[in-house]
Design an enzyme around this catalytic site. Structure first.
Site, PDB file in Angstrom:
ATOM      1  N   GLY A 180       0.795  -1.220   0.000  1.00  0.00           N
ATOM      2  CA  GLY A 180       0.000   0.000   0.000  1.00  0.00           C
ATOM      3  C   GLY A 180       0.830   1.273   0.000  1.00  0.00           C
ATOM      4  O   GLY A 180       2.059   1.263   0.130  1.00  0.00           O
ATOM      5  N   HIS A 181       0.118   2.390  -0.107  1.00  0.00           N
ATOM      6  CA  HIS A 181       0.759   3.696  -0.215  1.00  0.00           C
ATOM      7  C   HIS A 181       1.484   4.070   1.076  1.00  0.00           C
ATOM      8  O   HIS A 181       1.002   3.836   2.176  1.00  0.00           O
ATOM      9  CB  HIS A 181      -0.274   4.765  -0.563  1.00  0.00           C
ATOM     10  CG  HIS A 181      -1.432   4.820   0.382  1.00  0.00           C
ATOM     11  ND1 HIS A 181      -2.496   3.953   0.307  1.00  0.00           N
ATOM     12  CD2 HIS A 181      -1.691   5.633   1.430  1.00  0.00           C
ATOM     13  CE1 HIS A 181      -3.366   4.230   1.257  1.00  0.00           C
ATOM     14  NE2 HIS A 181      -2.893   5.244   1.960  1.00  0.00           N
ATOM     15  N   GLY A 182       2.691   4.611   0.913  1.00  0.00           N
ATOM     16  CA  GLY A 182       3.445   5.100   2.055  1.00  0.00           C
ATOM     17  C   GLY A 182       4.145   4.037   2.870  1.00  0.00           C
ATOM     18  O   GLY A 182       4.717   4.338   3.920  1.00  0.00           O
TER      19      GLY A 182
END
EC number: 2.3.1.191
Length: 347
Positions: free
Chosen positions: A247-249
């Site tokens: 996922g993002h980050g």
């Protein structure tokens, strides 16, 4: 390739060649599992390998063995050529490189490739049919870009990378040296970011980037999302299996390994040398310490200390999970006992 020539090549490797017995020095055409190998094929055994029993009747031509006397004696009795190494599996990997050397495609650009005039392709790089490279992107030297790869604008790819058919690199993605992105993997796709409002979901723009450090490998169909701001970073030497979602980050340390169907939610922090088995899930913003090992289907909802081995859902220390699993199978019997006690207890 003669076994003696292969031994010379292994001497320059890292598998710890100790000594060898060439026998009739077979001419090897390839390699196979011990129970399927033929007289012109190489195989290997590790200490405690379940295939050890196959050695007594295997037709294998040559073997890579651990320093285990019973295996050495049996190979000698059967007249099988062998080499004793510190790490048979590593030696087998090195041997496969020798027996099946890769053929690099010719370093040119196929006439059907679409490359923006503001993109740069380094020397020695092969660009195959129907590749698209966007404006401002830079592909380093000695890379291999297979058919159908899409490289969006402003992507930077360092030297020696390989992008397999139909891989996609979204804008701003950064790849270090010797990275491998396998077929249908997507690097830098939009993170799953939405804000709930009275009218429904409001999309959060994903303006960040994904960074793959040196030596990262991404399996087929895996996706690594970019965040709204900042970056998603995959540490050097990390290996990602097929069908993994990051996922993002998210940030990972160096030398991690994630098996198929692992899912890591946005903002999670993964340490160095972490191993996540198949279908492990890591919750949003969880912190996983260095050298953690999680067995398949473990659900990591909370932070995990460095060096821990966890299992189960939610994830708990592996030894505790083993005791819980043993107790679980006894629950029906325990329930019957409780019912009988209730029936026999005066009210």
């Amino acid at each position: 390739m003669r076994f003696s020539s292969l031994i010379k090549a292994l001497q320059a490797g890292e598998s710890g060649l100790r000594w060898s017995q060439l026998g009739q020095d077979p001419d090897l055409s390839g390699a196979a599992a011990l129970d399927q190998a033929l007289g012109d094929q190489l195989s290997f055994l590790e200490a405690g390998n379940v295939l050890s029993a196959s050695l007594s009747d295997s037709a294998v031509g040559a073997l890579l063995l651990p320093d285990q006397q019973d295996l050495i004696d049996l190979a000698s009795q059967r007249g099988i050529a062998f080499a004793v190494v510190s790490d048979p599996r590593l030696a087998f990997a090195e041997a496969l490189d020798c027996l099946h050397p890769r053929q690099r495609p010719q370093a040119d650009i196929h006439h059907t490739a679409v490359i923006d005039e503001r993109a740069v392709v380094g020397p020695g790089t092969a660009v195959a049919a129907r590749v698209c490279i966007g404006a401002g992107s830079r592909v380093g030297a000695d890379c291999i870009v297979h058919p159908g790869v899409v490289i969006y604008d402003d992507v930077v790819i360092a030297d020696g990378c390989e992008l397999h058919a139909n891989a996609v690199l979204h804008p701003g993605s950064r790849l270090g040296r010797r990275c491998v992105v396998n077929s249908n993997a997507v690097v830098g796709s939009e993170g799953f970011g939405f804000v709930p409002t009275a009218k429904g979901w409001r999309k959060m723009p994903q303006t960040g980037q994904v960074v793959l450090e040196d030596g990262v490998e991404v399996g087929c169909g895996s996706t690594i999302d970019r965040p709204s701001v900042g970056e998603t970073r995959i540490g050097a030497g990390t290996k990602i299996d097929n069908l993994v979602q990051i996922g993002h980050g998210v940030s990972t340390g160096r030398g991690c390994a994630f098996a198929a169907q692992v899912g890591i939610a946005g903002g999670a922090r993964i340490g160095h040398g972490v191993i996540l088995a198949g279908q492990v899930g890591v919750a949003n913003r969880a912190v996983v310490g260095d050298r953690v090992m999680a067995s398949s289907k473990a659900g990591i909802h909370n932070d995990v200390d460095a060096g821990a081995v966890v299992s189960g859902y939610p994830a708990i220390p592996h030894r505790l999970w083993l005791r819980c699993s043993a107790a679980f199978s006894k629950l029906p019997e325990l329930a019957r006992t409780v019912r009988e006690l209730k029936r026999n207890t005066p009210q």
